[in-house]
Scaffold this motif. Sequence first.
Motif, PDB file in Angstrom:
ATOM      1  N   SER A  74       0.836  -1.198   0.000  1.00  6.35           N
ATOM      2  CA  SER A  74       0.000   0.000   0.000  1.00  6.35           C
ATOM      3  C   SER A  74       0.871   1.248   0.000  1.00  6.35           C
ATOM      4  N   ALA A  75       0.347   2.285  -0.620  1.00  7.13           N
ATOM      5  CA  ALA A  75       0.992   3.596  -0.519  1.00  7.13           C
ATOM      6  C   ALA A  75       0.363   4.421   0.591  1.00  7.13           C
ATOM      7  N   THR A  76      -0.851   4.035   1.022  1.00  9.58           N
ATOM      8  CA  THR A  76      -1.593   4.876   1.962  1.00  9.58           C
ATOM      9  C   THR A  76      -2.375   4.012   2.946  1.00  9.58           C
ATOM     10  N   LEU A  77      -1.685   3.256   3.785  1.00  5.59           N
ATOM     11  CA  LEU A  77      -2.335   2.323   4.700  1.00  5.59           C
ATOM     12  C   LEU A  77      -2.493   2.958   6.080  1.00  5.59           C
ATOM     13  N   PRO A  78      -3.745   3.182   6.532  1.00  5.19           N
ATOM     14  CA  PRO A  78      -3.932   3.728   7.888  1.00  5.19           C
ATOM     15  C   PRO A  78      -3.463   2.741   8.958  1.00  5.19           C
ATOM     16  N   GLU A  79      -2.995   3.273  10.075  1.00  4.77           N
ATOM     17  CA  GLU A  79      -2.452   2.446  11.148  1.00  4.77           C
ATOM     18  C   GLU A  79      -3.502   1.465  11.693  1.00  4.77           C
ATOM     19  N   ARG A  80      -4.746   1.926  11.838  1.00  3.89           N
ATOM     20  CA  ARG A  80      -5.782   1.055  12.407  1.00  3.89           C
ATOM     21  C   ARG A  80      -6.069  -0.131  11.484  1.00  3.89           C
ATOM     22  N   MET A  81      -5.980   0.075  10.172  1.00  3.66           N
ATOM     23  CA  MET A  81      -6.203  -1.021   9.232  1.00  3.66           C
ATOM     24  C   MET A  81      -5.031  -1.997   9.279  1.00  3.66           C
ATOM     25  N   LYS A  82      -3.826  -1.465   9.376  1.00  2.00           N
ATOM     26  CA  LYS A  82      -2.645  -2.324   9.488  1.00  2.00           C
ATOM     27  C   LYS A  82      -2.733  -3.199  10.734  1.00  2.00           C
ATOM     28  N   ARG A  83      -3.155  -2.589  11.836  1.00  2.00           N
ATOM     29  CA  ARG A  83      -3.276  -3.313  13.094  1.00  2.00           C
ATOM     30  C   ARG A  83      -4.299  -4.450  12.978  1.00  2.00           C
ATOM     31  N   ALA A  84      -5.437  -4.182  12.335  1.00  2.64           N
ATOM     32  CA  ALA A  84      -6.494  -5.192  12.222  1.00  2.64           C
ATOM     33  C   ALA A  84      -6.063  -6.351  11.324  1.00  2.64           C
ATOM     34  N   LEU A  85      -5.399  -6.069  10.218  1.00  3.58           N
ATOM     35  CA  LEU A  85      -4.977  -7.130   9.305  1.00  3.58           C
ATOM     36  C   LEU A  85      -3.894  -8.000   9.934  1.00  3.58           C
ATOM     37  N   LEU A  86      -2.973  -7.365  10.635  1.00  7.21           N
ATOM     38  CA  LEU A  86      -1.916  -8.124  11.306  1.00  7.21           C
ATOM     39  C   LEU A  86      -2.510  -9.001  12.411  1.00  7.21           C
ATOM     40  N   ALA A  87      -3.493  -8.476  13.142  1.00 11.35           N
ATOM     41  CA  ALA A  87      -4.139  -9.261  14.201  1.00 11.35           C
ATOM     42  C   ALA A  87      -4.857 -10.472  13.623  1.00 11.35           C
ATOM     43  N   ALA A  88      -5.518 -10.294  12.478  1.00 14.20           N
ATOM     44  CA  ALA A  88      -6.230 -11.419  11.854  1.00 14.20           C
ATOM     45  C   ALA A  88      -5.263 -12.521  11.456  1.00 14.20           C
ATOM     46  N   PHE A  89      -4.127 -12.148  10.882  1.00 13.09           N
ATOM     47  CA  PHE A  89      -3.145 -13.152  10.474  1.00 13.09           C
ATOM     48  C   PHE A  89      -2.596 -13.886  11.691  1.00 13.09           C
ATOM     49  N   ALA A  90      -2.310 -13.137  12.756  1.00 16.94           N
ATOM     50  CA  ALA A  90      -1.786 -13.760  13.983  1.00 16.94           C
ATOM     51  C   ALA A  90      -2.808 -14.722  14.583  1.00 16.94           C
ATOM     52  N   GLU A  91      -4.084 -14.353  14.564  1.00 10.54           N
ATOM     53  CA  GLU A  91      -5.126 -15.242  15.082  1.00 10.54           C
ATOM     54  C   GLU A  91      -5.177 -16.542  14.295  1.00 10.54           C
ATOM     55  N   GLY A  92      -4.962 -16.441  12.970  1.00 10.64           N
ATOM     56  CA  GLY A  92      -4.910 -17.650  12.153  1.00 10.64           C
ATOM     57  C   GLY A  92      -3.758 -18.560  12.538  1.00 10.64           C
ATOM     58  N   CYS A  93      -2.698 -17.986  13.071  1.00  7.20           N
ATOM     59  CA  CYS A  93      -1.557 -18.768  13.569  1.00  7.20           C
ATOM     60  C   CYS A  93      -1.728 -19.170  15.033  1.00  7.20           C
ATOM     61  N   ARG A  94      -2.933 -18.930  15.572  1.00  6.26           N
ATOM     62  CA  ARG A  94      -3.263 -19.256  16.967  1.00  6.26           C
ATOM     63  C   ARG A  94      -2.377 -18.486  17.951  1.00  6.26           C
ATOM     64  N   GLN A  95      -2.161 -17.219  17.616  1.00 11.87           N
ATOM     65  CA  GLN A  95      -1.371 -16.343  18.472  1.00 11.87           C
ATOM     66  C   GLN A  95      -2.195 -15.113  18.844  1.00 11.87           C
ATOM     67  N   GLN A  96      -1.837 -14.479  19.922  1.00 15.08           N
ATOM     68  CA  GLN A  96      -2.485 -13.239  20.318  1.00 15.08           C
ATOM     69  C   GLN A  96      -2.064 -12.116  19.362  1.00 15.08           C
ATOM     70  N   PRO A  97      -2.958 -11.168  19.111  1.00 16.71           N
ATOM     71  CA  PRO A  97      -2.574 -10.046  18.227  1.00 16.71           C
ATOM     72  C   PRO A  97      -1.340  -9.330  18.768  1.00 16.71           C
ATOM     73  N   PRO A  98      -0.325  -9.157  17.956  1.00 18.21           N
ATOM     74  CA  PRO A  98       0.888  -8.484  18.430  1.00 18.21           C
ATOM     75  C   PRO A  98       0.682  -6.980  18.545  1.00 18.21           C
ATOM     76  N   THR A  99       1.538  -6.345  19.293  1.00 17.71           N
ATOM     77  CA  THR A  99       1.490  -4.890  19.456  1.00 17.71           C
ATOM     78  C   THR A  99       2.406  -4.239  18.438  1.00 17.71           C
ATOM     79  N   LEU A 100       1.848  -3.338  17.655  1.00 18.09           N
ATOM     80  CA  LEU A 100       2.659  -2.641  16.663  1.00 18.09           C
ATOM     81  C   LEU A 100       3.547  -1.613  17.345  1.00 18.09           C
TER      82      LEU A 100
END
Length: 625
Positions: A181-207
């Motif tokens: 992305s050229a223009t990714l808001p922080e809140r969207m980045k946080r949500a997408l990263l949390a979803a991927f981590a949940e798929g790995c059975r991990q707690q959402p990491p802190t950015l």
Amino acid sequence: MHLLEDVTGAGKTEAAMMLTHRLMSAGVADGFFIGLPTMATANAMYGRLSHFYARLFDGLASLVLANGQRELVEAFAASVLRSGPVEHDLAQRDETASARCTAWLADHNKRVLLAPAGVGTIDQALMAVLQGKHQSLRLLGLFRKVLIVDEVHACDAYMQGVLEHLLRAHASAGGSAILLSATLPERMKRALLAAFAEGCRQQPPTLPADMAYPLITSWNADRAQHVETYRVGTRADVSRTVKIRYVADLDEVVAGIRRALDGGRCVCWVRNTIADAMTAYALFAHELDAERLMLFHARFTLRDRLDMEARILDHFGAHSTSAQRRGRLVIATQVAEQSLDADWDWMISDLAPIDRLIQRAGRLQRHRRDALGNRLANPADPDGREQPCLWVLGPAWTDAPRATWFKDACPKSSKVYRHHGQLWLTARFIKEGQLHMPADARRLIEGVFTEDVDLPAGLQPVANHVIGEESSEASHAYRNAIKLDVGYVWRGEQWWSDAQTPTRLGEASASVVLCRWDGERLLPWATHAQPRHAWAYSTVRVPERLIAEVVPPSDPQRLRAWEEAKLTLPDQGKWSVLLPLEKTGRDWIGVAMGRASSGELVSRQWVYDARFGLFPLPLRVNERG
């Protein structure tokens, strides 16, 4: 998972392919699929990758294009299997087994993710986690693939919700993902990263609180609570300052365009709606001939849209010359925002959210040229033209806007960009007078899209309403997606066909297939040696409020021809509208019915023209009620 943030033209795609190659070399992936926001961007990406993708593989590998109309790439369409015989049974209400089998075999979109290398619209990947037929096949196709999502910021609330489900499913199967992305808001980045981590059975990491830009953000399940960020340097040729001028007078914009054209510059005016683009086109239609004035929007048939894309790239592409560019005007909608590697000497844009304006500014003097507009041989040489300047047309500025500040001035655009508070914040930044890229990118994006930004009191109710709508759309995403924790247990939900699987929300739209009367025969609007391709090239997407049904021909012979023509469509007319056009004077005119908000069908006459696209004549109420 890797998130790459950098300006347009900085090489994010190339960096993603290098990362993909490293993941494949490490044995954690066997291939990749690149999902893009539109068919045009997917087609362009397919052309870019087709020259070098094979070098990523040890041995033979196929590159497959997937989007709603893959037939528009000829080399690809040649591989589509021939349809079975048409049974010409007009009374038949269900498809035969042979027809269903042929449709499945011929539909590469269902099987595209099985190929080692794939490029397509993000919709093709999102359908892997929606309740649609063959969903599990798509999910299987992503197994051990690197899922690359370009222009990820283009997702609305619903698409983001579905993408989060896809990232969970992909991560749970051991997949990797790269988001660009050229223009990714922080809140969207946080949500997408949390979803991927949940798929790995991990707690959402802190950015980490890293506001740098450009930036690479990486996360690995082996180090679940550690997020790595890498600050990236900026190449000189993509680091620049763009002047921005906020304008509230349409006449001032028109006068400015005339001066620029008289001075030999090429100009692009990006409008927010097709109706506004057609209105702007009319302002210059009597001054400029067809060679110097182009209209580019989504309501063209695929054949004409491809021809227009080729024409724009010829006149304004990377290798265009001064003679090809001089004194030409393009009036476009958002289709010019992401899909084309074109650049103009001067640009005007209707007021849009800041991320859209940054994208549009990326088409302003994109390639370095001399004072006449010829491409410089050495990209390190300074551009010989005036400093790039983007004009933005919007409502008159006020520090205390009313709730209808934007709607009163831009009634059509107000339906496209609902959050008028974000538009006001964008306008406030524009009044600073210039945009430094990439230095200003993070400040501008977070200053408009952060969740706790202060808005004027008049716009706060509008913002609250939009936030409620987005929350509802996110809930729709959850309801429509498969539930990995439950499994394949039917709980009364509807499972859709591909044509009906809702990868995007918004107003309902129809695939309108244009055809023309030749005596008593109906022919596809576009010509092609293979009928299946001719129908695909004759298709245009239109909101159902404009076209939902067609008035069947009253003549029995023509009615029979229309019914038989529907059976030759790829979907046999089940999810598309076959609109016959007849030559009347100089125009090709047809009659179709749109669905009003009351549910009433309203009849309109429609004209199709290869220069203007599909547009309605004055409205009248359908005689059938």
